[in-house]
Design a protein around this motif. Structure first.
Motif: not given
Lengths: 262, 262
Positions: B171-174, B235-242
């Motif tokens: 929702s915040l990716s806008m 619309g989220v640009k990048e996701i990181l799993i770590g």
């Protein structure tokens, strides 16, 4: 200046579903910025009992040890606060629940250890309140709902709800015409504690001091009156002490409880 | 667009004081708007046990009955959330703790009763989020800390923290270039679950579907990956799993975990 209502409810309101339902309806209907501060109620003691945590008292005053702090953080900051917020949202009121730690809204001083170590208890003054952020939230139409918890040095602290109401009202009196309303189980401050119809309808400093000297007040009302007159000295315009069931009667110039003015 | 970090920590971080201390320090050091979502951890089950409330499961999935809802409201919304807020404030981070009920930030739909009645569980989508208010708070320098609770019809609802992180990010990716970071106990998504050094450093939709077909993924990672690709689609640009311990290494263009892009 705009009007602001700062309203405190105690355990007696929280523990009585019929009174609470009526109170919330009346609270939502207030057509002005408003803040709610809630106390604890019987549920904290009940949860504490079930968790096997004993309430500790020294000279009749409750001590907040680490285990008790966890219980009040869970019950005041979690259960009661969030249930109130969810119910108010359902009634169309844009409630947002806070402890003093949230947004650094109320920073306290851990009570110094004197004769007694009260444990995780926070003392507050008008200067403890982050009124800039509160005004900003109020202007956005957010209705702050405070649990009786403050913070200092990375830990939460247990703080008296009447006192929180008093310092919130005082700190916001620079921005609003504040009416501070203490809702409790009696019709107001009584001349005769056994006679519910003996409400003192108007109390000023002079009359307060006269009654104090005469020893007219019931012990239970004294801390509330002290908080009230501290708030008046700090700029709060009016304080109302009355029955939670009479909230709707205590919003205008005519009042049903005890009106305190300078 | 400005960068925004949406970071989720699970119980493994909350239950390990050394890891949590390090994580909070790294979180505070992030020089950009950020949101933290925390899960539950062992403490909720422990408190539930001490209160004599049994965890109920149907086909391996936990049921949130009324008593369990009270426990998670106390523990997630009260104890864990407010302790995190107080500690972050002490570290100079203007944290403010929320459930979805606060400010109507995340309104859910109570999961419909199908074959199983999951009880007080809330399902959410990108549309559940009050992003206007969130953007407004972020612009004021407030750092939102979310407990995994949402609301509907006057009641709180238990909602998966990974899913909350995903819908908040979407929702915040806008309004922001969002990097969503899932912190857990492994170095990233592993090719071989027994080999900590088999981290898949970059994962896109094509590779994900290939691995899915081949059955390469460990069962435990599947819901996280599903949430991740739902967020990417929204619309989220990048996701990181770590690993939570690698947070500081996962903030820039070089990353230590699994980076997921469209």
């Amino acid at each position: 200046m705009n009007k602001l209502f700062v309203i405190k409810i105690g355990g007696n309101v929280l523990d009585d579903e019929a009174v609470l339902t009526m109170f919330l309806k009346d609270f939502v209907a207030i057509q002005a910025p408003k803040i709610l501060i809630h106390g604890g109620g019987g549920i904290a003691a009940k949860i504490g009992d079930r968790l096997g945590i004993e309430s500790k008292y020294v000279k009749g005053r409750r001590i907040t040890d680490a285990a008790t702090l966890d219980v009040v953080t869970m019950v005041y900051g979690g259960l009661l606060n969030k249930q109130l917020v969810a119910r108010l949202q359902e009634l169309g009121c844009n409630a947002m629940g806070f402890t003093g730690a949230d947004g650094n809204l109320i920073k306290a001083t851990k009570r110094p250890v004197g004769e007694t170590d009260f444990g995780f208890v926070g003392d507050v003054t008008t200067e403890s309140v982050n009124s800039t952020l509160l005004v900003f939230l109020l202007k956005q139409g957010i209705i702050p709902i405070f649990a009786p918890l403050t913070h200092s040095n990375g830990t939460l602290l247990n703080t008296n709800a009447d006192t929180i109401a008093s310092v919130l009202a005082a700190s916001l009196s620079m921005h609003f015409d504040v009416r501070l309303i203490y809702c409790f189980e009696k019709k107001g401050v009584l001349k005769d504690v056994k006679d519910e119809n003996s409400v003192i309808t108007l109390l000023d400093k002079k009359l307060y001091e006269k009654f104090l000297t005469e020893g007219s007040f019931h012990d239970g009302i004294l801390p509330k009156l002290e908080n009230a007159f501290t708030a008046i000295q700090s700029g709060v315009k009016e304080i109302l002490i009355g029955d939670a069931k009479d909230l709707s009667k205590n919003l205008g110039p005519e009042t049903a409880g005890t009106l305190i003015k300078n």
